[in-house]
Scaffold this motif. Structure first.
Motif, PDB file in Angstrom:
ATOM      1  N   VAL A   1      -0.353   1.575  -6.925  1.00 25.07           N
ATOM      2  CA  VAL A   1      -1.109   0.290  -6.717  1.00 25.07           C
ATOM      3  C   VAL A   1      -2.523   0.724  -6.277  1.00 25.07           C
ATOM      4  O   VAL A   1      -2.641   1.178  -5.273  1.00 25.07           O
ATOM      5  CB  VAL A   1      -0.536  -0.674  -5.976  1.00 25.07           C
ATOM      6  CG1 VAL A   1      -1.249  -1.927  -5.956  1.00 25.07           C
ATOM      7  CG2 VAL A   1       1.026  -1.222  -6.386  1.00 25.07           C
ATOM      8  N   ARG A   2      -3.505   0.486  -7.308  1.00 18.40           N
ATOM      9  CA  ARG A   2      -4.998   0.649  -7.078  1.00 18.40           C
ATOM     10  C   ARG A   2      -5.510  -0.627  -6.299  1.00 18.40           C
ATOM     11  O   ARG A   2      -6.588  -0.276  -5.664  1.00 18.40           O
ATOM     12  CB  ARG A   2      -5.685   1.307  -8.429  1.00 18.40           C
ATOM     13  CG  ARG A   2      -5.619   0.337  -9.631  1.00 18.40           C
ATOM     14  CD  ARG A   2      -6.471   0.757 -10.548  1.00 18.40           C
ATOM     15  NE  ARG A   2      -8.059   0.872 -10.220  1.00 18.40           N
ATOM     16  CZ  ARG A   2      -8.845  -0.121 -10.218  1.00 18.40           C
ATOM     17  NH1 ARG A   2      -8.376  -1.463 -10.512  1.00 18.40           N
ATOM     18  NH2 ARG A   2     -10.148  -0.222  -9.775  1.00 18.40           N
ATOM     19  N   LYS A   3      -5.103  -1.582  -6.611  1.00 16.66           N
ATOM     20  CA  LYS A   3      -5.632  -2.902  -6.012  1.00 16.66           C
ATOM     21  C   LYS A   3      -4.777  -3.971  -5.908  1.00 16.66           C
ATOM     22  O   LYS A   3      -3.783  -4.097  -6.760  1.00 16.66           O
ATOM     23  CB  LYS A   3      -6.687  -3.456  -6.965  1.00 16.66           C
ATOM     24  CG  LYS A   3      -7.752  -4.157  -6.405  1.00 16.66           C
ATOM     25  CD  LYS A   3      -8.870  -4.659  -7.447  1.00 16.66           C
ATOM     26  CE  LYS A   3      -9.573  -5.877  -6.831  1.00 16.66           C
ATOM     27  NZ  LYS A   3     -10.767  -6.299  -7.615  1.00 16.66           N
ATOM     28  N   ALA A   4      -4.830  -4.483  -4.838  1.00 19.34           N
ATOM     29  CA  ALA A   4      -3.941  -5.712  -4.579  1.00 19.34           C
ATOM     30  C   ALA A   4      -4.551  -6.860  -3.961  1.00 19.34           C
ATOM     31  O   ALA A   4      -5.805  -6.821  -3.340  1.00 19.34           O
ATOM     32  CB  ALA A   4      -2.848  -5.427  -3.318  1.00 19.34           C
ATOM     33  N   SER A   5      -4.482  -8.034  -4.760  1.00 16.10           N
ATOM     34  CA  SER A   5      -5.296  -9.297  -4.373  1.00 16.10           C
ATOM     35  C   SER A   5      -4.436 -10.390  -4.347  1.00 16.10           C
ATOM     36  O   SER A   5      -3.293 -10.319  -4.681  1.00 16.10           O
ATOM     37  CB  SER A   5      -6.319  -9.518  -5.440  1.00 16.10           C
ATOM     38  OG  SER A   5      -7.101  -8.402  -5.759  1.00 16.10           O
TER      39      SER A   5
ATOM     40  N   ASP B   1      -1.343 -21.726  -5.735  1.00 14.72           N
ATOM     41  CA  ASP B   1      -2.322 -21.358  -4.863  1.00 14.72           C
ATOM     42  C   ASP B   1      -1.733 -20.124  -3.956  1.00 14.72           C
ATOM     43  O   ASP B   1      -2.417 -19.765  -3.111  1.00 14.72           O
ATOM     44  CB  ASP B   1      -2.582 -22.357  -3.753  1.00 14.72           C
ATOM     45  CG  ASP B   1      -3.524 -23.427  -4.829  1.00 14.72           C
ATOM     46  OD1 ASP B   1      -4.036 -23.152  -5.569  1.00 14.72           O
ATOM     47  OD2 ASP B   1      -3.217 -24.611  -4.332  1.00 14.72           O
ATOM     48  N   HIS B   2      -0.567 -19.429  -4.403  1.00 15.90           N
ATOM     49  CA  HIS B   2      -0.091 -18.384  -3.640  1.00 15.90           C
ATOM     50  C   HIS B   2       0.410 -17.395  -4.639  1.00 15.90           C
ATOM     51  O   HIS B   2       1.499 -16.859  -4.609  1.00 15.90           O
ATOM     52  CB  HIS B   2       1.278 -18.742  -3.023  1.00 15.90           C
ATOM     53  CG  HIS B   2       1.125 -20.168  -2.073  1.00 15.90           C
ATOM     54  ND1 HIS B   2       0.095 -20.086  -1.182  1.00 15.90           N
ATOM     55  CD2 HIS B   2       1.672 -21.373  -2.121  1.00 15.90           C
ATOM     56  CE1 HIS B   2       0.326 -21.349  -0.514  1.00 15.90           C
ATOM     57  NE2 HIS B   2       0.957 -22.239  -1.107  1.00 15.90           N
ATOM     58  N   ILE B   3      -0.644 -16.676  -5.321  1.00 17.55           N
ATOM     59  CA  ILE B   3      -0.546 -15.884  -6.071  1.00 17.55           C
ATOM     60  C   ILE B   3      -0.889 -14.330  -5.470  1.00 17.55           C
ATOM     61  O   ILE B   3      -1.807 -14.269  -4.962  1.00 17.55           O
ATOM     62  CB  ILE B   3      -1.326 -15.974  -7.497  1.00 17.55           C
ATOM     63  CG1 ILE B   3      -1.000 -17.185  -8.210  1.00 17.55           C
ATOM     64  CG2 ILE B   3      -1.384 -14.878  -8.433  1.00 17.55           C
ATOM     65  CD1 ILE B   3       0.543 -17.206  -8.774  1.00 17.55           C
ATOM     66  N   VAL B   4       0.011 -13.315  -6.043  1.00 16.84           N
ATOM     67  CA  VAL B   4      -0.407 -11.992  -5.646  1.00 16.84           C
ATOM     68  C   VAL B   4      -0.465 -11.101  -6.905  1.00 16.84           C
ATOM     69  O   VAL B   4       0.348 -11.110  -7.633  1.00 16.84           O
ATOM     70  CB  VAL B   4       0.550 -11.209  -4.637  1.00 16.84           C
ATOM     71  CG1 VAL B   4       0.202  -9.882  -4.413  1.00 16.84           C
ATOM     72  CG2 VAL B   4       0.861 -12.228  -3.401  1.00 16.84           C
ATOM     73  N   VAL B   5      -1.664 -10.504  -6.921  1.00 18.78           N
ATOM     74  CA  VAL B   5      -1.878  -9.637  -8.299  1.00 18.78           C
ATOM     75  C   VAL B   5      -1.817  -8.301  -7.714  1.00 18.78           C
ATOM     76  O   VAL B   5      -2.736  -7.560  -7.047  1.00 18.78           O
ATOM     77  CB  VAL B   5      -3.243 -10.083  -8.909  1.00 18.78           C
ATOM     78  CG1 VAL B   5      -3.454  -9.098 -10.324  1.00 18.78           C
ATOM     79  CG2 VAL B   5      -3.038 -11.631  -9.168  1.00 18.78           C
ATOM     80  N   LEU B   6      -1.309  -7.320  -8.435  1.00 15.60           N
ATOM     81  CA  LEU B   6      -1.194  -5.838  -8.190  1.00 15.60           C
ATOM     82  C   LEU B   6      -1.544  -5.326  -9.523  1.00 15.60           C
ATOM     83  O   LEU B   6      -1.189  -5.373 -10.607  1.00 15.60           O
ATOM     84  CB  LEU B   6       0.268  -5.296  -7.886  1.00 15.60           C
ATOM     85  CG  LEU B   6       0.984  -5.977  -6.829  1.00 15.60           C
ATOM     86  CD1 LEU B   6       2.283  -4.928  -6.399  1.00 15.60           C
ATOM     87  CD2 LEU B   6       0.007  -5.963  -5.448  1.00 15.60           C
ATOM     88  N   GLU B   7      -2.717  -4.047  -9.513  1.00 16.62           N
ATOM     89  CA  GLU B   7      -3.221  -3.643 -10.571  1.00 16.62           C
ATOM     90  C   GLU B   7      -2.543  -1.953 -10.458  1.00 16.62           C
ATOM     91  O   GLU B   7      -2.841  -1.354  -9.287  1.00 16.62           O
ATOM     92  CB  GLU B   7      -4.554  -3.496 -10.610  1.00 16.62           C
ATOM     93  CG  GLU B   7      -5.384  -4.788 -10.902  1.00 16.62           C
ATOM     94  CD  GLU B   7      -6.949  -4.380 -10.820  1.00 16.62           C
ATOM     95  OE1 GLU B   7      -7.450  -3.228 -10.929  1.00 16.62           O
ATOM     96  OE2 GLU B   7      -7.658  -5.572 -10.787  1.00 16.62           O
TER      97      GLU B   7
ATOM     98  N   SER C   1       0.807  -1.180  -0.094  1.00 12.76           N
ATOM     99  CA  SER C   1      -0.061  -0.046   0.062  1.00 12.76           C
ATOM    100  C   SER C   1       0.783   1.250   0.072  1.00 12.76           C
ATOM    101  O   SER C   1       0.363   2.386  -0.329  1.00 12.76           O
ATOM    102  CB  SER C   1      -0.787  -0.083   1.238  1.00 12.76           C
ATOM    103  OG  SER C   1      -0.267   0.038   2.568  1.00 12.76           O
ATOM    104  N   LYS C   2       2.225   1.250   0.349  1.00 12.63           N
ATOM    105  CA  LYS C   2       2.955   2.379   0.348  1.00 12.63           C
ATOM    106  C   LYS C   2       3.375   2.743  -1.002  1.00 12.63           C
ATOM    107  O   LYS C   2       3.960   3.847  -1.352  1.00 12.63           O
ATOM    108  CB  LYS C   2       4.132   2.234   1.181  1.00 12.63           C
ATOM    109  CG  LYS C   2       3.954   1.972   2.631  1.00 12.63           C
ATOM    110  CD  LYS C   2       5.373   1.510   3.475  1.00 12.63           C
ATOM    111  CE  LYS C   2       4.716   1.473   5.089  1.00 12.63           C
ATOM    112  NZ  LYS C   2       5.722   0.923   5.924  1.00 12.63           N
TER     113      LYS C   2
END
Length: 201
Positions: A130-134, A154-160, A125-126
């Protein structure tokens, strides 16, 4: 018990052939597709052995129902690998200046506790682009399967990411964010960076 409907991103190779044009036209008409982009994909060296048949250019579609998208991808399956990034937990979403121009996908090597995920969300978030993190999982489809199974699916992180800056600059900023996460003792590796070239829907 009904299945949980997941949303996320579908990523299919764009080869300028009949199949690519068909799926593009189908998705432009589909109510399941929220938005669609033409993107360049840059795979990390660590992820390439698992997905040797990846493409350079993809259609990236943001979808609402994973079961419908899976049927589409199976129908138009190609030798080059297609991906579905299902997001099952949203870390945060907020308004950010600029239009979305990059989607960065990572994988964590180990399952993490709630505290780790909370730390990850705080660090990410810093990065004010990054508008969205999932977090979520990845499914891959190819008519020529890889010799190696991707063990971190099963351990994916997606940043928009939304920014007015160049893709190269955004990528560097995301890499710095990844390093900051790793300093917290959370091993997060690059999977693929998707540079948005054009919005199609």
């Amino acid at each position: 018990m009904s299945e949980t409907i997941l949303d996320g991103y579908a990523c299919v190779p764009y080869m300028h052939d009949h199949k690519s044009i068909e799926i593009k036209e189908s998705w432009q008409e589909s109510k399941n597709i929220e938005s669609m982009y033409f993107v360049t994909a840059t795979f990390s060296e660590d992820s390439k052995p698992y997905f040797p048949a990846h493409a350079n250019h993809y259609l990236l579609a943001k979808f609402n129902d994973d079961s419908k998208i899976t049927k589409d991808i199976e129908k138009y399956q190609q030798p080059k690998t297609s991906f579905v990034f299902n997001t099952n937990s949203e870390l945060f979403e907020r308004d950010v200046d600029g239009t979305m121009n990059f989607v960065s996908v990572y994988y964590m090597e180990y399952s993490k506790s709630d505290e780790d995920i909370s730390d990850l969300a705080m660090v990410v978030s810093k990065n004010d682009h990054v508008r969205k993190a999932s977090t979520g999982n990845i499914l891959s489809y190819s008519s020529e399967p890889s010799k190696f199974t991707f063990p971190y699916k099963d351990h994916i992180v997606v940043l928009e990411v939304s920014s007015q800056k160049s893709h190269q600059s955004v990528n560097k900023y995301c890499e710095q964010t990844r390093r900051n996460v790793c300093r917290k003792g959370i091993t997060m590796n690059n999977l693929v960076g998707l540079s948005i070239l054009e919005k199609l829907k």
